[in-house]
Design an enzyme around this catalytic site. Structure first.
Site, PDB file in Angstrom:
ATOM      1  N   ASP B  50      -7.559 -64.625  30.738  1.00 55.21           N
ATOM      2  CA  ASP B  50      -7.960 -64.907  29.354  1.00 55.21           C
ATOM      3  C   ASP B  50      -9.318 -65.582  29.385  1.00 55.21           C
ATOM      4  O   ASP B  50      -9.603 -66.376  30.278  1.00 55.21           O
ATOM      5  CB  ASP B  50      -6.936 -65.814  28.661  1.00 55.21           C
ATOM      6  N   ASP B 120      -5.972 -59.735  21.479  1.00 53.75           N
ATOM      7  CA  ASP B 120      -6.084 -59.901  20.039  1.00 53.75           C
ATOM      8  C   ASP B 120      -7.281 -59.134  19.482  1.00 53.75           C
ATOM      9  O   ASP B 120      -7.649 -59.321  18.349  1.00 53.75           O
ATOM     10  CB  ASP B 120      -6.197 -61.380  19.684  1.00 53.75           C
ATOM     11  N   CYS B 164      -5.393 -42.606  21.359  1.00 58.34           N
ATOM     12  CA  CYS B 164      -4.946 -41.293  20.868  1.00 58.34           C
ATOM     13  C   CYS B 164      -4.835 -41.240  19.338  1.00 58.34           C
ATOM     14  O   CYS B 164      -5.092 -40.215  18.736  1.00 58.34           O
ATOM     15  CB  CYS B 164      -3.608 -40.913  21.483  1.00 58.34           C
ATOM     16  N   CYS B 176     -22.100 -52.782  -4.270  1.00 59.53           N
ATOM     17  CA  CYS B 176     -22.187 -52.984  -5.713  1.00 59.53           C
ATOM     18  C   CYS B 176     -20.904 -53.574  -6.300  1.00 59.53           C
ATOM     19  O   CYS B 176     -20.956 -54.306  -7.284  1.00 59.53           O
ATOM     20  CB  CYS B 176     -22.578 -51.689  -6.425  1.00 59.53           C
TER      21      CYS B 176
HETATM   22 ZN   LIG Z   1      -5.503 -40.851  24.395  1.00 58.93          ZN
END
Ligand SMILES: [Zn+2]
Lengths: 297, 585
Positions: B50, B120, B164, B176
């Site tokens: 991490d 995440d 996929c 706008c």
């Molecule tokens: Zn794939």
């Protein structure tokens, strides 16, 4: 997530957790993190070696100690604001008054007799009750909220719902119409009346409702009668798992009894699955337990 | 025995867990739970990766972290926190970015038997997905968002990969809508947070940040002009903010006059805008004295105005010490966004929101829920059991995709793994790993080796990312050593100059000589033309009063949810319920 009202309700809640099994640990962890008001964990077992791979609140120096006392400090550490108490007493010896102060009772690893008994108490005191357990990779949850109102959205078409009975145990008490993503929906307030857990062993009225035709009955998981049959065996939690020997033949005949009592189709009995569950009965497996603990206040 | 339960359930497979090395990418909400599960399965070696440090807001759901751990590495802290219930696993923590090829070259990944994603963000997920495709290591992907969640086991090239099914990136609103014609609270919140805040308090706005006519999706000339004028006048307000003296609140009234009165009047003059819409009303009220406001209650417009004045002058003062950025946990900046959004809502007759609600919307947050993380982590760990079957056919057929259910009687749904999508940009490509010493070979050496090996008939093109290294018209690099033009961890894209054979992707790995992977390069299939993407104006699903951002927050933006709603490919999947079933009795 749940809005302030629910959050406040949660902070004011007092939950009793019966048995610190692997599922019990998960439930306690999540209630602590969620910031429930108060938790009492009652468990009269001692730490065995085998608990080390099932209970992440204890370490190997604590083998032999009362389980809840061993786990207490690590549980408390998860969220010091939660009012935590632990008890090494046997819940079965507690007077009814003991349960009175809780808004929710969650029990794990109970057998049929124990379930029936605890549920009788929670019913009498009108306390919502969750019961769950695992047998290796398999598990179950029973819920008795006594009477419960929830809001459920249904697509309006092709058959719009009407105020009145929705199922043998639930009624639609009011309907409001909403449109979401161009789909017309009915937001129904559904009042559900739960039946006592003891009913599920004998009464197949609801099964018949949800699975009204022989074809639909076939959709019932073959695990169901086996799990129900396992509940007939006195709870083995807290025993060395090597000493737990469930005879597959014996379990088979119990399954057959359940199947005939609930008038389920014979084909639901899968001998291979019965064998597997006999082998895994009362085993605690942490990832399974994590996936299992779907209950919340 | 500490593993008696496991042995009874899994028999000899218990030892297979013990002999396996797994990688867990992400030690956050799902990661903490997953690490616990993997440990209690006694995986032989678990690497925890991490790049983040622990934040206060993590504590209520990442159960391995405590107050004292704030600012420490998640990976390292998680490793230490599980010590007491680690009975069999070797743990290795890595504090770093998974996409850093120096820290994590290909050889790092190839040591693992299974990779678990507990990430995440989409970028890192696509990256790990690609690594899994190159290395053919099973990948178990998981994600949660509020009460929603899913787990997808991926067997590279055998089953659907993470790419996929197209994933939704957070979408934006037409300028706008935000600037001229808001109609929902989210429009006003977006305006306050993403437009007004940076305009008033951002770093000095450069010409590049200025609104240009082409940015405005409108055919209304008057509207475009009004917006441009408004925008440029705001730059003048920025000067006022920068020059505000301590305690001075006078400059704020100029800001209010401009953005809540003059700008609105200017918009009102563009009558075509209001033919079908209710006209806004310029703000006309006086602030009241406020002390402390309850963030869970709706405030009056006067209270919002007072808060706008207070927060604006506070932020202006703070700017003298250094830059101030919007942060939902920074009270001043949140107060500013809340009050500005509410004032604008009031002007446009849109319901105002409480500070609590706006905080969630502005922070782009669907609050993470500990229970959802725990459940999905549990399923992720459970899924890995199937990676140990003897044959690929078994691995694939026994595995299930798991996701939350929106049916009241069912907690989760499962479905069998779908085959790979032939049009998937990630797994329809032929891939392999080239082992090479880049300092020894030239671009031409590599070119010849590739042509020989795979039977390209004439010539090829070689590119690294968008950078061309060689093609028929560009042969400057031919004699240059490869280490001058690419590095280890790069992906080389090989294309057939004659367009006869498929393209190739080669991941560059360090080796002693030049070894090309054994690959079947098939004849090129002419792809169908891409369909125009559908225009979608809103990025929200409105559920009751709650705004739910559809653009993925926690990375998981359920292709499943999308699929169910839009009848995408997943709709065709067979929903089975043989593993997880809820029967109401
Ligand atoms: Zn794939």
């Amino acid at each position: 997530m749940w809005g302030i009202e629910a959050q406040t309700r949660m902070r004011g809640s007092r939950v009793l957790v019966v048995n610190l099994t692997s599922v019990g640990c998960e439930i306690v962890k999540n209630l602590m993190l969620g910031g429930i008001g108060a938790i009492t964990v009652i468990d009269s077992f001692k730490v065995l070696d085998q608990d080390l791979n099932a209970n992440f609140f204890i370490d190997k120096t604590q083998v032999g100690q009362p389980k809840v006392l061993a786990a207490e400090a690590r549980i408390r550490d998860l969220n010091p604001r939660v009012n935590l108490t632990v008890s090494t007493d046997n819940w079965q010896e507690k007077p009814k008054d003991f349960f009175l102060s809780y808004n929710l009772v969650v029990a794990t690893g109970l057998d049929k007799t124990q379930l029936t008994r605890l549920n009788a108490i929670t019913r009498k005191l009108k306390i919502p009750f969750y019961a769950t357990g695992t047998h290796g990779l398999y598990g179950y949850i029973f819920v008795d909220l006594i009477e419960h109102e929830s809001s459920v959205k249904y697509e309006k078409y092709p058959t719009p719902k009407k105020v009145g009975p929705l199922s043998p145990t639930s009624d639609i008490v009011s309907i409001s119409e909403v449109v979401e993503n161009d789909v017309e929906l009915q937001n129904c307030i559904v009042k559900t009346k739960f039946v006592p857990l003891s009913d599920i062993f004998t009464n197949n009225e609801k099964l018949k409702f949800y699975f009204p035709t022989p074809r639909k009955l076939k959709k019932i998981s073959p695990v169901l009668p086996i799990l129900l049959a396992l509940l007939e065996i006195p709870s083995q939690i807290g025993k060395p798992i090597e000493d737990v020997a469930i005879d597959a033949k014996e379990l088979s005949s119990k399954v057959a009894e359940v199947v005939s009592r609930l008038e389920l189709p014979e084909e639901i009995i899968r001998p291979d699955l019965v064998g597997r569950l006999a082998q895994q009965a009362f085993c605690e497996f942490q990832p399974g337990a994590s996936a299992e603990q779907l209950c919340g206040p | 025995m500490y593993d008696s339960h496991l042995r009874k359930i899994f028999g000899s497979q218990t030892d297979q867990f013990r002999q396996s090395k797994v990688l867990m990418v992400g030690a956050g909400g799902i990661g903490c739970e997953l690490l616990k599960d993997l440990l209690l399965m006694n995986y032989g070696e678990i690497h925890i990766l991490d790049l983040d440090t622990i934040d206060l807001s993590n504590l209520n759901r990442q159960f391995l972290f405590r107050q004292k751990d704030i600012k420490k590495s998640k990976a390292m802290t998680a490793q230490q926190a599980v010590g007491h219930f680690n009975h069999a696993s070797k743990l290795v923590a890595h504090h770093g970015n998974i996409m850093d090829t120096n820290m994590f070259p290909l050889s790092f990944f190839t040591q693992f038997d299974i990779i678990f994603n507990a990430l995440d963000n989409l970028e890192a997920r696509f990256y790990v997905n690609k690594i899994a495709l190159f290395t053919k290591i099973p990948l178990i992907e998981s994600g949660t968002s509020g009460l929603k969640g899913q787990v997808q086991p991926i067997y590279p090239y055998e089953t659907e990969c993470f790419a996929c099914i197209p994933k939704e990136q957070p979408k934006t609103f037409p300028v706008c809508t935000i600037r001229s014609t808001p109609s929902k609270p989210i429009h006003c919140i977006t305006w306050a947070k993403n437009f007004l805040f940076p305009q008033l308090f951002g770093d000095d706005v450069s010409d590049q940040d200025k609104l240009k006519p082409q940015d405005i999706e409108s055919d209304n000339k008057a509207e475009i002009e009004a917006l441009l004028k408004e925008s440029n006048e705001l730059l003048d307000l920025k000067v006022l903010v920068n020059e505000a003296a301590p305690g001075d609140k006078g400059f704020v009234s100029k800001i209010i006059e401009k953005i809540f009165e003059e700008d609105i009047e200017r918009l009102l003059r563009i009558e075509t805008l209001w033919k079908t819409r209710e006209k806004p009303e310029p703000l006309n009220c006086e602030p009241v004295k406020i002390k402390s406001l309850d963030g869970q209650k709706l405030w009056t417009v006067e209270e919002n105005l007072a808060l706008f004045i207070n927060s604006t002058s506070k932020i202006a003062q703070r700017l003298k010490q250094g830059p101030v950025e919007f942060d939902k946990d920074d009270e001043d900046t949140l107060d500013f966004v809340v009050s500005a959004a509410n004032l604008r809502s009031y002007i446009f007759h849109i319901p105002m929101k409480t500070k609590f609600e706006i905080k969630q919307i502005a922070g782009n947050i669907i609050p993470a829920v500990a229970t959802t993380n725990a459940i999905m982590a549990g399923f992720s760990a459970l899924s890995s059991i199937h990676a140990f079957h003897a044959t690929m056919q078994e691995k694939v057929s026994k595995s299930k995709m798991v996701y939350d259910s929106n049916q009241p009687s069912r907690f989760v749904n499962t479905s069998g793994l779908a085959p790979k999508n032939p049009k998937c940009p990630a797994c329809s490509v032929t891939r392999g790993i080239i082992s090479i010493d880049l300092s020894k070979y030239t671009v031409d050496g590599l070119r010849k080796a590739i042509i020989d090996k795979y039977g390209y008939s004439d010539d090829i093109g070689i590119a690294e990312g968008t950078r061309l290294l060689y093609d028929y018209d560009f042969d400057d690099n031919l004699e240059i050593k490869l280490d001058k033009v690419c590095s280890y961890g790069n992906v080389l894209f090989i294309s057939d100059a004659d367009d006869e054979l498929d393209s190739l992707e080669l991941l560059v790995d360090k080796g002693d000589k030049l070894e090309l992977p054994e690959l079947e390069v098939s004849a090129k299939v002419v792809p169908e033309e891409k369909k125009e993407e559908e225009d979608e104006e809103d990025d929200l699903i409105i559920e009751g009063d709650d705004l739910i951002m559809e653009g993925d927050i926690n990375g998981l933006d359920g292709p499943k949810r999308k699929a169910e709603d839009d009848m995408g490919p997943a709709k065709k999947r067979k929903y089975t319920a043989d593993e997880v079933e809820v029967i109401e009795l």
